[in-house]
Write a protein that holds these residues in place. Structure first.
Motif, short mmCIF file in Angstrom:
data_model
loop_
_atom_site.label_atom_id
_atom_site.label_comp_id
_atom_site.label_asym_id
_atom_site.label_seq_id
_atom_site.Cartn_x
_atom_site.Cartn_y
_atom_site.Cartn_z
N SER A 145 0.85 -1.18 0.00
CA SER A 145 0.00 0.00 0.00
C SER A 145 0.89 1.24 0.00
N SER A 146 0.52 2.23 -0.79
CA SER A 146 1.43 3.37 -0.93
C SER A 146 0.76 4.72 -0.64
N ASP A 147 -0.40 4.70 0.04
CA ASP A 147 -0.95 5.98 0.49
C ASP A 147 0.02 6.62 1.49
N GLU A 148 0.11 7.92 1.46
CA GLU A 148 0.93 8.61 2.46
C GLU A 148 -0.02 9.09 3.55
N LEU A 149 -0.39 8.16 4.42
CA LEU A 149 -1.44 8.43 5.40
C LEU A 149 -1.35 7.39 6.51
N ILE A 150 -1.33 7.85 7.76
CA ILE A 150 -1.23 6.86 8.83
C ILE A 150 -2.58 6.56 9.50
N GLY A 151 -3.66 6.94 8.83
CA GLY A 151 -4.99 6.48 9.28
C GLY A 151 -5.08 4.99 8.94
N VAL A 152 -5.74 4.23 9.84
CA VAL A 152 -5.82 2.79 9.59
C VAL A 152 -7.01 2.50 8.69
N ARG A 153 -6.70 2.29 7.40
CA ARG A 153 -7.74 1.91 6.43
C ARG A 153 -7.02 1.42 5.18
N PRO A 154 -7.72 0.68 4.31
CA PRO A 154 -7.04 0.24 3.08
C PRO A 154 -6.62 1.46 2.27
N SER A 155 -5.50 1.37 1.60
CA SER A 155 -5.01 2.49 0.79
C SER A 155 -5.84 2.67 -0.48
N ASP A 156 -5.72 3.84 -1.05
CA ASP A 156 -6.26 4.07 -2.40
C ASP A 156 -5.18 3.76 -3.44
N ASN A 157 -3.92 3.81 -3.00
CA ASN A 157 -2.80 3.65 -3.93
C ASN A 157 -1.93 2.45 -3.52
N TYR A 158 -1.44 1.77 -4.55
CA TYR A 158 -0.57 0.59 -4.30
C TYR A 158 0.54 0.58 -5.33
N LYS A 159 1.64 -0.08 -4.98
CA LYS A 159 2.71 -0.28 -5.94
C LYS A 159 2.91 -1.78 -6.12
N PHE A 160 3.00 -2.20 -7.38
CA PHE A 160 3.32 -3.60 -7.71
C PHE A 160 4.70 -3.60 -8.35
N MET A 161 5.55 -4.50 -7.91
CA MET A 161 6.90 -4.54 -8.46
C MET A 161 7.36 -5.99 -8.67
N ILE A 162 8.33 -6.15 -9.55
CA ILE A 162 9.00 -7.46 -9.67
C ILE A 162 10.51 -7.19 -9.69
N ILE A 163 11.22 -7.92 -8.83
CA ILE A 163 12.68 -7.87 -8.86
C ILE A 163 13.21 -9.29 -9.04
N LEU A 164 14.45 -9.41 -9.45
CA LEU A 164 15.03 -10.72 -9.78
C LEU A 164 16.35 -10.92 -9.05
N SER A 165 16.53 -12.11 -8.47
CA SER A 165 17.75 -12.35 -7.70
C SER A 165 18.35 -13.72 -8.06
N PRO A 166 19.55 -13.72 -8.66
CA PRO A 166 20.17 -15.02 -8.98
C PRO A 166 20.58 -15.70 -7.68
#
Ligand code: COI
Length: 354
Positions: A145-166
């Motif tokens: 979750s990527s909302d900039e808010l410390i109220g306890v509730r689901p965010s409106d914004n999220y980040k999805f990422m993929i990283i790779l590690s040998p």
């Protein structure tokens, strides 16, 4: 929804591969040249980008840092004997990722973003797939979750990422396991079946205490009676008693539906064993050990693949196993590795060509 499956690609100017040997790598320490990043904003996925691997700039009020709305997956890519790149059962991880997302009240990730994003990233960084036996490129999709808010509730914004590690093998040697009675990993109605970041954070104290007693990992027991086996460290667990392979069932939602677990069940059946997915109590395990019928104990997981357990300790009772004479777990471990690395027919269509 994905606005348009437009992935913008910005390539690294120089590959870090020149500075690294892909032999004998520790798990999860090195990362490939590129990463995928996408944002969920205003109800849709946008800004889908593959770019050079780099740090994120995050606000200290980022919701995920405070309340742990964060999930991940673990998948592996291999090269076959001709050097062609493949991913092991990624659709199963994709499905499980969205099961975790729903449990954590996060948006689901569209198949095209997850699968096509992963394919393009792997295409770009395929030279990072190690060729050495038992080595692979570990794929780590994650979302927070990527909302900039410390109220306890689901965010409106999220980040999805993929990283790779040998990476090389996760647990190199057979393990000593401590049967955990004080702490629990998951309770019915909780998040045990989700790959939620907090499940792993909460396991660190019990694991550290077991390590302090000389063990590699804990065997988690059920939260109600502390009697029934659940998982082992970060893995699913199997017990071979007589000609039957027993693994805890998924009915209570306390156990992760492991892709390696499913693969092990398929291969154990192919070997002629009977499979039982059911609750298994520590008393039954001890009884089978005492009567000489408990032949093998092993964990399964993406990172670990198949990990042999050479010792189980419950209270003051120690069960020791002569892993060098085992047949079943080493056979399915070899079959799995051979399928993944192209030495054995992929008759279940587990390998997904990049
Ligand atoms: C995996 O096997 O992929 C896991 O999730 C274990 C881990 C957290 C390294």
């Amino acid at each position: 929804m994905v606005a348009a499956m437009d992935i913008s690609i910005r390539k690294a100017e120089r590959s870090k591969l020149q500075d690294l040997s892909l032999d004998n790598l520790p798990f999860g320490r090195y990362f490939s040249d590129h990463m995928l990043e996408a944002d969920y904003e205003d109800g849709e996925w946008k800004n889908i980008e593959i770019k050079p691997y780099q740090p994120l700039l995050l606000s200290p009020s980022l919701a995920a840092l405070h309340y742990g709305q964060a999930i991940f997956e673990g998948i592996k890519a291999y090269k076959d004997r001709n050097g062609a790149p493949f991913i092991f059962r990624p659709q199963d991880n994709y499905r499980r990722f969205n099961v975790s997302a729903e449990r954590m009240q996060m948006p689901t990730v569209p198949e095209e973003l997850f699968m096509e994003g992963m394919r393009r990233l792997l295409e770009l960084d395929q030279n990072w797939i190690p060729s050495k036996e038992d080595h692979s490129l570990y794929i780590r999709p994650f979302m927070f979750s990527s909302d900039e808010l410390i109220g306890v509730r689901p965010s409106d914004n999220y980040k999805f990422m993929i990283i790779l590690s040998p990476t090389g093998p996760y647990y190199a040697a057979p393990m000593r396991i401590y049967v955990e009675e004080k702490y629990v990993r998951a309770a019915p109605g909780g998040v045990g079946y989700a790959k939620a970041a907090g499940n792993y954070g909460a396991a660190m104290l019990p694991t550290a205490e077991a390590k302090g007693k000389g063990y590699d990992q804990v065997l988690w027991m059920d939260a109600v009676e502390h009697k029934y086996v659940q998982e082992c460290g970060t893995m699913n667990v199997f017990f071979i008693i007589g000609n039957t392979a027993i693994t805890p069932d998924l009915d209570q939602g306390t156990i992760l539906d492991g892709v390696t677990r499913q693969s092990a069940i398929t291969l154990l059946k192919e070997m002629g064993l009977t499979i039982e997915e059911r609750s298994l109590g520590i008393d039954e395990i001890i009884e089978a050990y005492k009567s000489g019928q408990l032949f093998e104990v092993f964990g399964t997981g993406t990172a670990a693949t198949i990990s042999l357990i050479r010792e189980l300790r419950y209270k003051d009772f120690v069960m020791e196993f002569d892993v060098d004479n085992w047949k079943t777990a080493p056979t399915i471990k070899k079959w799995l590795t051979d399928i993944r690395e192209g030495r054995r027919e992929d008759k279940y269509n587990w390998m997904w060509k990049i």
